[in-house]
Scaffold this motif. Sequence first.
Motif, PDB file in Angstrom:
ATOM      1  N   GLU A  11      43.254  51.152  28.647  1.00  0.00           N
ATOM      2  CA  GLU A  11      44.501  51.217  28.473  1.00  0.00           C
ATOM      3  C   GLU A  11      45.295  51.448  29.503  1.00  0.00           C
ATOM      4  OE1 GLU A  11      47.167  55.400  27.147  1.00  0.00           O
ATOM      5  OE2 GLU A  11      44.861  55.524  27.108  1.00  0.00           O
ATOM      6  N   THR A  12      44.539  51.770  31.064  1.00  0.00           N
ATOM      7  CA  THR A  12      45.234  52.081  32.368  1.00  0.00           C
ATOM      8  C   THR A  12      44.844  50.478  32.562  1.00  0.00           C
ATOM      9  OG1 THR A  12      43.866  53.648  33.064  1.00  0.00           O
ATOM     10  CG2 THR A  12      44.526  52.534  34.890  1.00  0.00           C
ATOM     11  N   ALA A  13      43.765  49.310  32.113  1.00  0.00           N
ATOM     12  CA  ALA A  13      44.015  48.094  33.000  1.00  0.00           C
ATOM     13  C   ALA A  13      44.996  46.925  31.949  1.00  0.00           C
ATOM     14  CB  ALA A  13      42.589  47.637  32.410  1.00  0.00           C
ATOM     15  N   GLU A  14      44.733  47.689  30.733  1.00  0.00           N
ATOM     16  CA  GLU A  14      45.868  46.572  30.057  1.00  0.00           C
ATOM     17  C   GLU A  14      47.466  46.536  30.592  1.00  0.00           C
ATOM     18  OE1 GLU A  14      43.014  45.061  26.669  1.00  0.00           O
ATOM     19  OE2 GLU A  14      45.093  46.721  25.985  1.00  0.00           O
ATOM     20  N   SER A  15      47.348  47.914  31.395  1.00  0.00           N
ATOM     21  CA  SER A  15      49.111  48.585  31.367  1.00  0.00           C
ATOM     22  C   SER A  15      49.730  48.657  32.885  1.00  0.00           C
ATOM     23  CB  SER A  15      49.276  49.665  31.330  1.00  0.00           C
ATOM     24  OG  SER A  15      48.080  50.983  32.437  1.00  0.00           O
ATOM     25  N   GLU A  16      48.789  48.108  33.982  1.00  0.00           N
ATOM     26  CA  GLU A  16      48.934  46.830  34.732  1.00  0.00           C
ATOM     27  C   GLU A  16      49.837  46.069  34.894  1.00  0.00           C
ATOM     28  OE1 GLU A  16      44.624  49.033  36.924  1.00  0.00           O
ATOM     29  OE2 GLU A  16      44.513  46.970  36.320  1.00  0.00           O
ATOM     30  N   PRO A  17      50.442  45.689  36.287  1.00  0.00           N
ATOM     31  CA  PRO A  17      50.566  44.680  36.883  1.00  0.00           C
ATOM     32  C   PRO A  17      50.964  42.991  35.791  1.00  0.00           C
ATOM     33  CG  PRO A  17      51.214  46.353  38.234  1.00  0.00           C
ATOM     34  CD  PRO A  17      50.472  46.281  36.965  1.00  0.00           C
ATOM     35  N   GLN A  18      49.421  43.290  36.916  1.00  0.00           N
ATOM     36  CA  GLN A  18      48.796  41.523  36.716  1.00  0.00           C
ATOM     37  C   GLN A  18      48.208  41.737  35.091  1.00  0.00           C
ATOM     38  OE1 GLN A  18      49.366  38.884  38.153  1.00  0.00           O
ATOM     39  NE2 GLN A  18      51.163  40.127  39.352  1.00  0.00           N
ATOM     40  N   ALA A  19      47.763  42.402  34.308  1.00  0.00           N
ATOM     41  CA  ALA A  19      47.412  43.043  33.167  1.00  0.00           C
ATOM     42  C   ALA A  19      47.035  41.473  32.292  1.00  0.00           C
ATOM     43  CB  ALA A  19      47.511  44.063  32.484  1.00  0.00           C
ATOM     44  N   HIS A  20      48.206  40.800  32.304  1.00  0.00           N
ATOM     45  CA  HIS A  20      48.451  39.427  31.300  1.00  0.00           C
ATOM     46  C   HIS A  20      48.218  38.397  32.071  1.00  0.00           C
ATOM     47  CE1 HIS A  20      49.615  41.064  27.230  1.00  0.00           C
ATOM     48  NE2 HIS A  20      49.464  42.442  27.608  1.00  0.00           N
ATOM     49  N   ALA A  21      47.918  38.421  33.327  1.00  0.00           N
ATOM     50  CA  ALA A  21      47.569  37.145  33.849  1.00  0.00           C
ATOM     51  C   ALA A  21      46.300  36.480  33.343  1.00  0.00           C
ATOM     52  CB  ALA A  21      47.579  37.208  35.856  1.00  0.00           C
ATOM     53  N   ILE A  22      46.038  35.457  32.981  1.00  0.00           N
ATOM     54  CA  ILE A  22      44.940  34.268  31.955  1.00  0.00           C
ATOM     55  C   ILE A  22      44.470  34.432  33.004  1.00  0.00           C
ATOM     56  CG2 ILE A  22      45.715  35.245  29.886  1.00  0.00           C
ATOM     57  CD1 ILE A  22      46.495  32.238  30.435  1.00  0.00           C
ATOM     58  N   THR A  23      43.160  33.833  33.313  1.00  0.00           N
ATOM     59  CA  THR A  23      41.675  33.159  34.356  1.00  0.00           C
ATOM     60  C   THR A  23      41.616  32.142  33.269  1.00  0.00           C
ATOM     61  OG1 THR A  23      40.096  35.091  33.134  1.00  0.00           O
ATOM     62  CG2 THR A  23      41.204  35.167  35.429  1.00  0.00           C
ATOM     63  N   ARG A  24      42.033  32.023  32.457  1.00  0.00           N
ATOM     64  CA  ARG A  24      41.404  30.436  31.666  1.00  0.00           C
ATOM     65  C   ARG A  24      42.139  29.975  30.834  1.00  0.00           C
ATOM     66  NH1 ARG A  24      36.732  28.995  29.363  1.00  0.00           N
ATOM     67  NH2 ARG A  24      36.564  31.054  28.173  1.00  0.00           N
ATOM     68  N   TRP A  25      42.578  28.928  30.315  1.00  0.00           N
ATOM     69  CA  TRP A  25      43.522  28.333  29.655  1.00  0.00           C
ATOM     70  C   TRP A  25      43.901  26.886  29.283  1.00  0.00           C
ATOM     71  CZ3 TRP A  25      44.998  30.159  34.422  1.00  0.00           C
ATOM     72  CH2 TRP A  25      44.839  29.149  35.493  1.00  0.00           C
ATOM     73  N   LEU A  26      44.621  26.436  28.413  1.00  0.00           N
ATOM     74  CA  LEU A  26      44.863  24.896  27.724  1.00  0.00           C
ATOM     75  C   LEU A  26      45.578  24.340  29.040  1.00  0.00           C
ATOM     76  CD1 LEU A  26      44.120  25.162  24.440  1.00  0.00           C
ATOM     77  CD2 LEU A  26      42.048  25.012  25.528  1.00  0.00           C
ATOM     78  N   GLY A  27      45.676  22.929  28.791  1.00  0.00           N
ATOM     79  CA  GLY A  27      46.691  22.303  29.427  1.00  0.00           C
ATOM     80  C   GLY A  27      45.656  21.291  30.378  1.00  0.00           C
ATOM     81  N   ALA A  28      46.541  20.794  31.763  1.00  0.00           N
ATOM     82  CA  ALA A  28      46.097  19.485  31.958  1.00  0.00           C
ATOM     83  C   ALA A  28      45.566  20.207  33.817  1.00  0.00           C
ATOM     84  CB  ALA A  28      47.610  18.327  32.779  1.00  0.00           C
ATOM     85  N   ASP A  29      46.350  21.569  33.880  1.00  0.00           N
ATOM     86  CA  ASP A  29      44.928  22.622  35.160  1.00  0.00           C
ATOM     87  C   ASP A  29      44.197  23.698  35.038  1.00  0.00           C
ATOM     88  OD1 ASP A  29      46.557  23.897  34.281  1.00  0.00           O
ATOM     89  OD2 ASP A  29      48.398  24.149  35.243  1.00  0.00           O
ATOM     90  N   ALA A  30      43.471  23.086  33.762  1.00  0.00           N
ATOM     91  CA  ALA A  30      42.829  23.992  32.621  1.00  0.00           C
ATOM     92  C   ALA A  30      41.268  23.937  33.757  1.00  0.00           C
ATOM     93  CB  ALA A  30      42.329  23.280  31.558  1.00  0.00           C
ATOM     94  N   PRO A  31      41.110  25.487  34.504  1.00  0.00           N
ATOM     95  CA  PRO A  31      40.602  25.375  35.374  1.00  0.00           C
ATOM     96  C   PRO A  31      38.746  25.599  34.565  1.00  0.00           C
ATOM     97  CG  PRO A  31      41.266  27.132  34.809  1.00  0.00           C
ATOM     98  CD  PRO A  31      41.812  26.970  34.069  1.00  0.00           C
ATOM     99  N   ASP A  32      38.448  25.117  33.239  1.00  0.00           N
ATOM    100  CA  ASP A  32      37.130  25.000  32.692  1.00  0.00           C
ATOM    101  C   ASP A  32      37.290  25.352  31.114  1.00  0.00           C
ATOM    102  OD1 ASP A  32      34.778  26.379  31.052  1.00  0.00           O
ATOM    103  OD2 ASP A  32      36.245  28.327  33.151  1.00  0.00           O
ATOM    104  N   LEU A  33      37.035  23.963  29.868  1.00  0.00           N
ATOM    105  CA  LEU A  33      37.272  24.374  28.719  1.00  0.00           C
ATOM    106  C   LEU A  33      35.640  24.746  27.594  1.00  0.00           C
ATOM    107  CD1 LEU A  33      39.137  20.986  28.150  1.00  0.00           C
ATOM    108  CD2 LEU A  33      40.054  23.373  28.415  1.00  0.00           C
ATOM    109  N   MET A  34      35.209  25.772  28.517  1.00  0.00           N
ATOM    110  CA  MET A  34      33.600  25.889  27.841  1.00  0.00           C
ATOM    111  C   MET A  34      34.003  27.201  27.254  1.00  0.00           C
ATOM    112  SD  MET A  34      30.754  24.879  27.452  1.00  0.00           S
ATOM    113  CE  MET A  34      29.881  23.761  28.348  1.00  0.00           C
ATOM    114  N   LEU A  35      33.560  27.147  26.379  1.00  0.00           N
ATOM    115  CA  LEU A  35      33.804  28.726  24.983  1.00  0.00           C
ATOM    116  C   LEU A  35      32.253  28.710  25.387  1.00  0.00           C
ATOM    117  CD1 LEU A  35      35.200  27.042  21.859  1.00  0.00           C
ATOM    118  CD2 LEU A  35      36.339  28.120  24.136  1.00  0.00           C
TER     119      LEU A  35
END
Length: 428
Positions: free
Chosen positions: A279-303
């Motif tokens: 509850e605390t972690a998901e309410s913090e200001p940067q909670a929705h900053a994602i660390t992986r994504w799809l796109g040209a600048d994707a960090p990695d695609l390993m599932l």
Amino acid sequence: MPEGVGSSGFTEAVPCISCGVLPIPQNAWCPECGALLPTQLPEGHRPPGASSVTTALPPSNTDGSDETVHRLETICPSCQGIIETGYCLRCGAAEGPLRDHFQQVPAVWLAGVSDRGIRHHRNEDALALAADPVPCSYGVMVVCDGVSSSEASDIASMAAARAARDLLDERRRSASSRRAPSSSMLLQQAVESANDAVIRATGDSETSHTDDGAAAQIPPTSGAAACTFVAALIDQDAVTVANIGDSRAYWIGDDADARLLTVDDSMAQVRMAMGVDRETAESEPQAHAITRWLGADAPDLMLTPRSFQVPGDGWLILCSDGLWNYASAPEHLLTLVQEAALAGIHEPRDLAAHLTRWACVQGGHDNITVAAARFGPRQDVSAIMPGSAARDAVPPPASGTMNAPVTALSDDATDPLHVKDPAARQGD
């Protein structure tokens, strides 16, 4: 002239549907509770009760829809009234583009709904499904959520979802039983195909990686198209799920067995790994900053796929954060599903629509996408009648940041990309 429209051609003051206070004319927000008010209607808007507008899909599918997409009666994003014939019955606002709210029903046991929500100006979520007609025999579910702070995120999400769905559907059906690749391998191929599709569809050909392969900080003006990814492959009673970003998969069993099947790639998840409660972690200001994504600048695609045998009757639910923002814990989603069953909602399309509408009523802060697959016959509601332990296990959600009245318009759909951490990308 429609009710609430003055001689000037714009809406006069209409009582707030949340608190009943009569606001200042032409004000977009209630001065008492901050709720969204009916929008100003330019003169000439079609009044409620006008003849139905066509909902046939254009052959080009330029709005991002599939041939299997149909409109649902939905909640008006302006006043939360009901839209039935192309116009809101409360404020008269015209229904938006087909991408704003659509459903896919490839089979009676598997369906999904995607909605713009209340606060965003477009739907950047995407949904792509496939299924055999025989219940629980074979199905593909893909949900992608465009990163609002990136460019062309709506195009990216739809391109990714369709590419992954098409690859999974085609390769699984065409492979012989002896040489069929594993579900985990298929999902890995699907996410790579989805990433390629994002790059092709949005014209992003350059990455933002350093020489050692780590993600570099992205200039605020670049904002390469990006989206999240979650997919499920159903093969009889075997299910394999995998994700990148913070779109999720849940198992909600009729026996009250509720599980979150995926692990978010987000700063909230990083904080939880450090011992901070959810509850605390998901309410913090940067909670929705994602660390992986799809796109040209994707960090990695390993599932990291997760496979499991369906333990019994229940629901497999995939969703974007537009739903789980308001029901993150599996137990909370379980309560919503049980309450839907008690209300007579048993079909996948109806459950997906119900959860989508519920998220809109909570505030609709983000786009909302829900895909649901039903395993087994209709749920026996006698086991979850009021007073049962399963139904009473989870209290109603506490009022917090996501459930508080909205007091100002958000510009997060158009803000440039600001990366607070080299390995984190700001999500919705």
